[in-house]
Scaffold this active site. Sequence first.
Site, short mmCIF file in Angstrom:
data_model
loop_
_atom_site.label_atom_id
_atom_site.label_comp_id
_atom_site.label_asym_id
_atom_site.label_seq_id
_atom_site.Cartn_x
_atom_site.Cartn_y
_atom_site.Cartn_z
N SER A 1 0.81 -1.21 0.00
CA SER A 1 0.00 0.00 0.00
C SER A 1 0.85 1.27 0.00
O SER A 1 0.41 2.30 -0.49
CB SER A 1 -0.93 0.00 1.22
OG SER A 1 -0.16 -0.15 2.40
N GLY B 1 -2.01 -4.21 1.08
CA GLY B 1 -2.14 -5.39 1.92
C GLY B 1 -1.24 -6.53 1.51
O GLY B 1 -1.27 -7.59 2.14
N ASN C 1 3.69 -5.40 5.54
CA ASN C 1 2.55 -6.20 5.99
C ASN C 1 2.98 -7.48 6.69
O ASN C 1 2.30 -7.96 7.59
CB ASN C 1 1.61 -6.51 4.83
CG ASN C 1 0.86 -5.28 4.35
OD1 ASN C 1 0.22 -4.60 5.16
ND2 ASN C 1 0.98 -4.95 3.07
N ASP D 1 -4.14 7.35 10.11
CA ASP D 1 -3.94 5.97 10.55
C ASP D 1 -2.54 5.74 11.12
O ASP D 1 -2.27 4.70 11.71
CB ASP D 1 -4.24 4.98 9.42
CG ASP D 1 -3.28 5.13 8.23
OD1 ASP D 1 -2.31 5.89 8.35
OD2 ASP D 1 -3.53 4.49 7.20
N HIS E 1 0.29 5.29 6.86
CA HIS E 1 0.50 5.68 5.47
C HIS E 1 0.87 7.16 5.35
O HIS E 1 0.21 8.00 5.96
CB HIS E 1 -0.77 5.36 4.65
CG HIS E 1 -1.05 3.90 4.60
ND1 HIS E 1 -2.04 3.31 5.35
CD2 HIS E 1 -0.45 2.89 3.91
CE1 HIS E 1 -2.05 2.00 5.12
NE2 HIS E 1 -1.10 1.72 4.25
#
Lengths: 846, 191, 222
Positions: B14, B51, B79, B160, B163
């Site tokens: 991502s 992801g 991830n 979040d 990112h």
Amino acid sequence: MFVGRMIQRELRSSWRRLVFFFICIAIGVGAIVTLRSVIHSVRQAFAGEARTLIAADAVISSNREFPAELTTRITARLAEAGAQSTRSVELATMVRGEAAESRTRMVELKAVEDGFPYYGRMTLAGGQPYDFRLLANGGAIVRPELEAQLGLGVGDRIVIGGRSFEIRALLDAEPGRRLGAFSLGPRVFVSMADLEQTTLVSFGSRATHQRLVRVPDAALDALVTALRGDFTDTFARIRSYKAQEDDIGEDFERAENYLSLVGLVIVILGGIGVSSVTRVFVQQKIKAIAVLKCVGARSSQLLAIYLAQVVVLGLLGSLMGVALAWVTVHTVPGLLLRGATPGVTINYGLTPSAVSQGVSIGLAVSLLFAVVPLLDVRHVKPSRLLRDDSVREPRDWWQLAAIAGVAVALVVLTIWQAGSWRIGLVVIVGLLATAGTLHVAGLVMVRAITPLARSRRFAVRHAVLQLARPGSQARIVLLAVGLGSFFIVGVRALQENLLQQFALDVSTEAPDMFLIDVQSDQVDAVRGAIRSVQDAGSPEPRLIPVLRARVTGVEGRELQLERYEDVRERGSLAREYTVTFRPALERNEQVIQGTFWSDAGPADAEVTDVSIEESVALRFGIAPGDLMRFDVLGRPMTARVTSVRRVNWGDSRAGGFMFVFRPGVIDKAPHGAIGFFKGPVDDKARARLQATLVQLAPNVSVIDGREILQAVKGVVGNVTLAVTVVGSLVVMSGLLILIGAVSMTKFRRVYEAAIFKTLGAGRPLMTAVLTVEYGLLGLLAGTIGAGAAVGLTWGISRFALDIPFRALPGLTGGAILATTVLVAVVGVASSWDVLTRKPLGTLRGE
Amino acid sequence: MPADAPGIAMLGDSLTAGLGLDTPDTYPSLIEGRLRAEGIARGVLNAGVSGDTSAGGLRRLPWVMETHPTILLVALGGNDALRGLPVADLRRNLAAIIEGGQQGGALVILAGMEAPPNNGPEYTSAFREVYRDLAREYDVPLIPFLLDGVAGDPALNQVDGIHPNPEGARRVADVVWRALTPHLSRLRSSS
Amino acid sequence: MIALRQVSKVVDSGGHPLTILHPLTLDIAAGRSVSIIGPSGSGKSTLLGLIAGLDAPTTGQIFIDGVDITALSEDALAALRGEKIGFVFQFFHLVPSLTALENIQVPMEIAGRSDAKARAQALLDEVGLHDRGHHYPSQLSGGEQQRVAIARALANDPPLILADEPTGNLDSANGRHILDLLLEVKTRRHVTLVMVTHDPAIAAITDERIVMRDGRSVGEGG
């Protein structure tokens, strides 16, 4: 004095005749009180649990460490409010056994201090009581899954953050954990002091820092407001149990008002019964009323006597309803609802507000439905004692005003019960429209059967003449019974439709374990591993290939999007879609335009085929024949739209995809898979399966949905029960209406039957006439009611619930048949004395 | 080599796909812009999938290599760390990706990731070692940490906390560009 | 006691006016017994209903004890009936849900008398039903029911008793007893008795007779 004595005397004798009145009210009130009480109880339980759900009165949380000055601030605020607090930290970390060769697993660690939890309690395996000392100085409490995955047990040591911990107990349940929250691994509890000796919490750590607050209720709101002010520019948040409660409260309020509305409908049905009974009662009392008027009683006194009786009976009926509700609430939920709401203990009982609402509605409906027929008391002329003139006075202004008043009061009552103007009005308008439709349909159908009056059969001829003659009670019976069967069939049909829908989702075969991120070369091994542990008879696990794709262009008749930038302007069309490929349609899909392929396409095709979901076609104006360009993992791919599919999203067994590609080209692109399957019932087997899968394909994440699914099943069970109880109550009310309506026509029948008998008609002939008459009436009422109900169900399914409509011919036909038989039986049975009585007495007016 | 072969293919998750960002703000797009500014008319293929783990990246590699990129930037592992997947698997997957990229004729650049401290010191140090060891073993250029100077800074990240925001993505592009500069000649020579 | 001045009654019968009582003027003195006699449909029951204020005349005035009852409201009429008039009907018309005693009590209670119960018992004794007070009408014979009705008619010591075919629903022996009771009561209490009957033999025992035919009084019959 006179009025008081007369009430007493009349009740002594009339209660038997009015017992039916009583039952009508009792059932309606019982329904309302039961429904409301159960919901209140559940709601209270959940509200009481609101603190348990967060384990405190309020929780301050942040995904960073609290800066020093904020901590000072918080401490000052808490001291000011007389609050206590305890800290906790949640983070994901790696755990392994102490032996060097041990496997490593990710867990969700929670570090707490002495004092946790303020509300609710930690439940440990084997009923062992929780004590903070279990955690202090290097202790850990872990979920049994970890035990299974690492092959360790109580007494063994694990390494977390470079420090060694001893497993001292196994965890069953903990307060403050959301049911079904996505979890990265099993829970492990340690003490805060021990966590602080590790480096797990430092710059860049992903952790949730919490402060659980216990504070006197009076100071809670002020504290929350003050802290919220302090937190405006920080990452800290505060949430009180009340916010939790409000969320829960809203859902319950909606459910309560909906169910109460059903209860009100039952009471109104009961009210129709009350109205019939009262009318009959007044008719029976006409002579007594005339006599009393003759000896000097005023109309107002008589009205007072009968209204007071209605109030007393209404009150008694309501109390009996409360008693019924008490019995229901203390037996039914205990038997059937147990275990439906894990972690929450519900004490079912009648709540004062439900009882007071039920009783006031019972009283109001008794009065409202009795007052109009009772006003007839005023028209009883004492002169009828000398002459039998049954000339009915035209409705006077008083009576019209009363009817208007009653109507307004009913609207107000409905709005009150619905808890909303809009819903209340919709219900009233719906009820009126239904009544109007039934009335008109009744007229039409009575006219339709009139030709039967020329029948050669005596019974048929006279039965039809009875129904069709002016002033016959046929219309009122049609209306009442039609309305009754309408509600019953409506509620039952909706119930069937709804439950069918639920059944799909929670059938025993429904998948309860889910896999994400299975790589294509792992699919077979994963499938094999699942098959080897699945219980016999479980359906084959499903592993669906998925890959990501973006739409980068459309060349269609309607839509022309040259570049990706153009696509982006179309909003959600530009998002990253998860797509799949397969050679055939799924069970939950149907093609509504174009044709779906039946095989894989050529692997070297420049343009492959794609099927789009209905909403994509509608929203973006894409149709079969259009060309779409996709970016599949960084590579362009062109596909021709060959069909549009409708997906039943409610049936999730096969998933739902906006874009389905024809195999051949796209399957050469790298893809993973998602899986769902029914896991073994045994907990140990499930844990073993998780461990096997982790070893086999470490990148695969297993999500166990059993807890959620069981919760859903519990809810569905409760809904089913509630709907069934409500449905049976409606059936009972319908029966009551029927009996009331039949008894309304009885007095006339008694007289007519006597005349027929003196003219030579025997009992079998009279029985035949009555059977045909009531049977016809039942047939008409059943047809009208069931027909209207089918319409209603269709409408609600299609527009309100958005579920597929099923016609249920069995139910509809059965309802019509049952109504016919029931009306005939009740009609004949309640006229039994008409048939057996000697005619002379009747004619003499005894 | 096909005429439209990308200059750089970026195989990532991502962070590369640019979750929460508009396409022009993602670091692959920014790099493409800088290449253009340098007079290099070569495309950048964004092969980031939100992801995705190193295991997924390995399976996608052939598909990406079919485009014959001159440079393959490997930016995977975040991830794996978030899900606590075994470090040994990460090492195996990344090694296979590097080998595959090199066999496909691309210059492989490895972008390092850090596991968050909450994963524990054993995991985080082992995780870090994977990138250093592989860079040494396969002699590929290494970006020590893709999110260097960006991770953990609220001003450079989305809410979040994982990112990068547009400003953060520019910093990431800076980091990547520094690693690319010594190899720009390859892109020129083969264009 | 009773004075009728040009009293008539016209009813609507299928859209046509039907005169059921032609203008009639008559006086009945206090303490007299009068029978209204005539065949079915002659207007005799109508006349009784008008005197009782159970029905309103189309024209004319009716005076009871000097009060024009045609000017009274329904409620005032009811009060007047309670106080001044006692009724005895062919079909007894006892309230079925009340005991014999209670049936007798009702008019007194309506009038607000406090000694209703004791007096009702006394009246029961007077009509010879001493021990039947707690029976319901359905448990009494026709003759007994009519006795209760007479006791009820006497409850408030009315100066006027109106009887509508009081023996019409009884066998001849019982009829005779009731008639005797009525006359005995009339004499003992000095009340005015107006009685409708179609039986000349019964009419013969009253002081006066009004003979009705087709809605007209055709004079003193004999």
